[in-house]
Design an enzyme around this catalytic site. Structure first.
Site, short mmCIF file in Angstrom:
data_model
loop_
_atom_site.label_atom_id
_atom_site.label_comp_id
_atom_site.label_asym_id
_atom_site.label_seq_id
_atom_site.Cartn_x
_atom_site.Cartn_y
_atom_site.Cartn_z
N LYS A 173 -28.24 -13.99 1.51
CA LYS A 173 -27.93 -12.94 2.49
C LYS A 173 -29.24 -12.46 3.13
CE LYS A 173 -23.84 -11.18 -0.01
NZ LYS A 173 -22.70 -11.04 0.87
N HIS A 231 -24.50 -12.51 -9.32
CA HIS A 231 -25.06 -11.86 -8.14
C HIS A 231 -25.94 -10.63 -8.43
CE1 HIS A 231 -22.37 -14.59 -6.30
NE2 HIS A 231 -21.28 -13.86 -6.40
C1 BG6 Z 1 -17.86 -14.33 -5.24
C2 BG6 Z 1 -16.90 -13.80 -6.29
O1 BG6 Z 1 -18.89 -15.06 -5.83
O2 BG6 Z 1 -18.40 -13.22 -4.53
C3 BG6 Z 1 -15.81 -12.96 -5.65
O3 BG6 Z 1 -16.32 -14.90 -6.99
C4 BG6 Z 1 -16.42 -11.86 -4.81
O4 BG6 Z 1 -14.96 -12.41 -6.65
C5 BG6 Z 1 -17.46 -12.44 -3.84
O5 BG6 Z 1 -15.39 -11.21 -4.09
C6 BG6 Z 1 -18.19 -11.34 -3.11
O6 BG6 Z 1 -19.02 -11.92 -2.14
P1 BG6 Z 1 -19.40 -11.12 -0.83
O7 BG6 Z 1 -20.45 -11.95 -0.17
O8 BG6 Z 1 -18.16 -10.98 -0.04
O9 BG6 Z 1 -19.89 -9.80 -1.30
#
Ligand code: BG6
Length: 466
Positions: A173, A231
């Site tokens: 990002k 994440h």
């Molecule tokens: C994914 C997860 O890796 O990331 C999901 O498996 C989650 O559950 C998503 O909703 C969130 O990604 P972003 O970029 O939309 O915040």
């Protein structure tokens, strides 16, 4: 080469992303994209092209038409593969390479479910396709330390670590990469970036969406494995790292792994697990499920920069708002010489630096200013940097696009390393061994109230959007 070419990730992100890269002129001059899936889901080249067209039409940023689309479409072909029946795949790859000419570089993207993972890797080894190739590996990288180790050794038996690109899309990002620029390209922030000046850090990714029918995936995973070990911990690595000696893959990832090594193994007493009411009634969910759809926790980093500064992390499904925010709370000045009203009104968080990394993203410095008028009255004020108002670039790439491009260029800076992944599972182990029971919460709320005592004397607080 795209394994899992008929799957959800390919449809939503990868095929539209590849087309966007092609349109932006960021793919190599001569390239081919071979899709693959098990024989039971085999497509002809024509069917794969139609599949890609639909995916781009539904999820892409530009519609699949015109010369750019025709050129992209012509690059697509399909080769099914199962263990022991690899010929269609090998033939498709050889044909694609003949069409490209010269000595093409191969990049495999494994967008497959974890159960299929090892067999695809072995297949690439056995067919010789892995030779001199790079591989992009999707999360989750295991479900605990033992499985992560097993996965890493399966990969490393076939690919050298320098050719392995473990994707965590948060690191692709824009506003997350900008944390490195913010910290290390400026003299303004870094002097404050330590325990002397920062009292606590909050990393917050509440989601409004529920599990969206992904019961099969979610039941075996839960929010902690799905969002935190991946994440949020990766993001924490960027926020907490020491300055690397250079902005290159090795020093950058060395610093990230040093943060992971300094993280104290989680204390289950500092974790709140929640589950939204109605989750157990979702199709495919065990009616007695203990899977968490919400988690909030405290992380301690035992190093000289961060000792004593709690990092509070939170993520969950079906919450009141969807946000992506890192907040650094600054300490109070040593002496209070102003009337206390505004400071008290600001709830002890008069000064904070807020990194909003939702696309397009913003950074806000919040401080106290004198309110115009005859008396010295303080009020909260914001200095805001917004991507949209500051930059007008057409080149913005989505996280996946950015990372696929980096893998094509062979730059591992934004990809996670095996030792880092294994350390994070070590940190997670005490919680996985003894998880506190899940607490129910109402969909659309902010999750279990127990999180208030988790962060006391601080408060959970999400700054308004800019
Ligand atoms: C994914 C997860 O890796 O990331 C999901 O498996 C989650 O559950 C998503 O909703 C969130 O990604 P972003 O970029 O939309 O915040």
């Amino acid at each position: 080469m795209l394994f899992g070419a008929t799957g959800d990730l390919a449809r939503r992100k990868l095929l539209p992303g590849l087309f966007h890269l092609a349109k932006a002129g960021l793919l190599p001059q001569r390239y081919r994209i071979v899709g693959s899936a098990p024989a039971a889901e085999a497509l002809s080249d024509e069917q794969f092209r139609a599949h890609a067209r639909e995916a781009v039409a539904e999820f892409g940023r530009s519609s699949p038409e015109g010369p750019a689309w025709q050129e992209f479409e012509a690059s697509l072909s399909f080769g099914a593969a199962d263990t022991g029946a690899t010929e269609p795949l090998v033939t498709a790859v050889r044909e694609a390479e003949r069409a490209v000419g010269g000595t093409p570089r191969r990049l495999f993207h494994l967008a497959v479910p974890p159960v299929a993972f090892t067999s695809v890797i072995e297949l690439l080894g056995a067919t010789g396709l892995a030779q001199d190739a790079r591989v992009i590996v999707e999360k989750p990288f295991g479900t605990d330390l033992a499985s992560a180790r097993a996965l890493n050794s399966a990969v490393q038996a076939v690919f050298d670590e320098s050719r392995v690109f473990r994707i965590d899309h948060f690191l692709g990002k824009e506003a997350v990469d900008n944390i490195l620029a913010l910290r290390f390209a400026n003299g303004l922030f870094e002097p404050l970036w330590n325990r002397e000046h920062i009292s606590h850090v909050q990393i917050d990714v509440p989601e409004r969406i529920d599990i969206q029918g992904r019961a099969h995936f979610f039941e075996g995973t839960g929010t902690f494995r799905d969002m935190v070990v991946t994440h949020l911990f990766q993001l924490l690595g960027f926020v907490a790292m020491e300055p690397p000696v250079a902005l290159e893959a090795q020093p950058l990832r060395d610093e990230q792994v040093k943060v992971f090594r300094s993280m104290r193994p989680l204390d289950p007493a500092h974790v709140v697990r929640g589950q939204y009411s109605g989750y157990r009634a979702e199709p495919g969910v065990d009616p007695a499920s203990d899977t968490e759809t919400f988690v909030a926790l405290r992380v301690d980093i035992d190093n000289w920069r961060w000792a004593g500064v709690p990092f509070h992390l939170r993520s969950g499904k079906a919450l009141a708002e969807g946000r992506h925010v890192v907040t650094l709370g600054l300490r109070e000045p040593v002496l209070g010489m102003f009337p206390l009203d505004a400071r008290e009104a600001a709830d002890g968080r008069a000064n904070e630096l807020v990194i909003d990394f939702a696309d397009p993203g913003s950074i806000t410095a919040r401080f106290l200013a004198k309110e115009p008028g005859p008396t010295m009255q303080l009020a909260e004020a914001d200095m805001v940097f917004g991507y949209q108002s500051s930059f007008t670039t057409d080149y913005a790439l989505e996280a996946y696009e950015h990372l696929i491009l980096q893998a094509m260029l062979g730059d591992q800076s934004l990809f996670t390393r095996s030792d880092g992944i294994e350390r994070l599972w070590e940190v997670a182990a005490p919680l996985l061994d003894a998880p506190p029971p899940v607490v129910p919460y109402d969909p659309g709320s902010w999750g279990p109230e127990a999180i208030a005592s988790l962060v006391a004397p601080h408060r959970w607080h999400l700054p308004e959007r800019h």
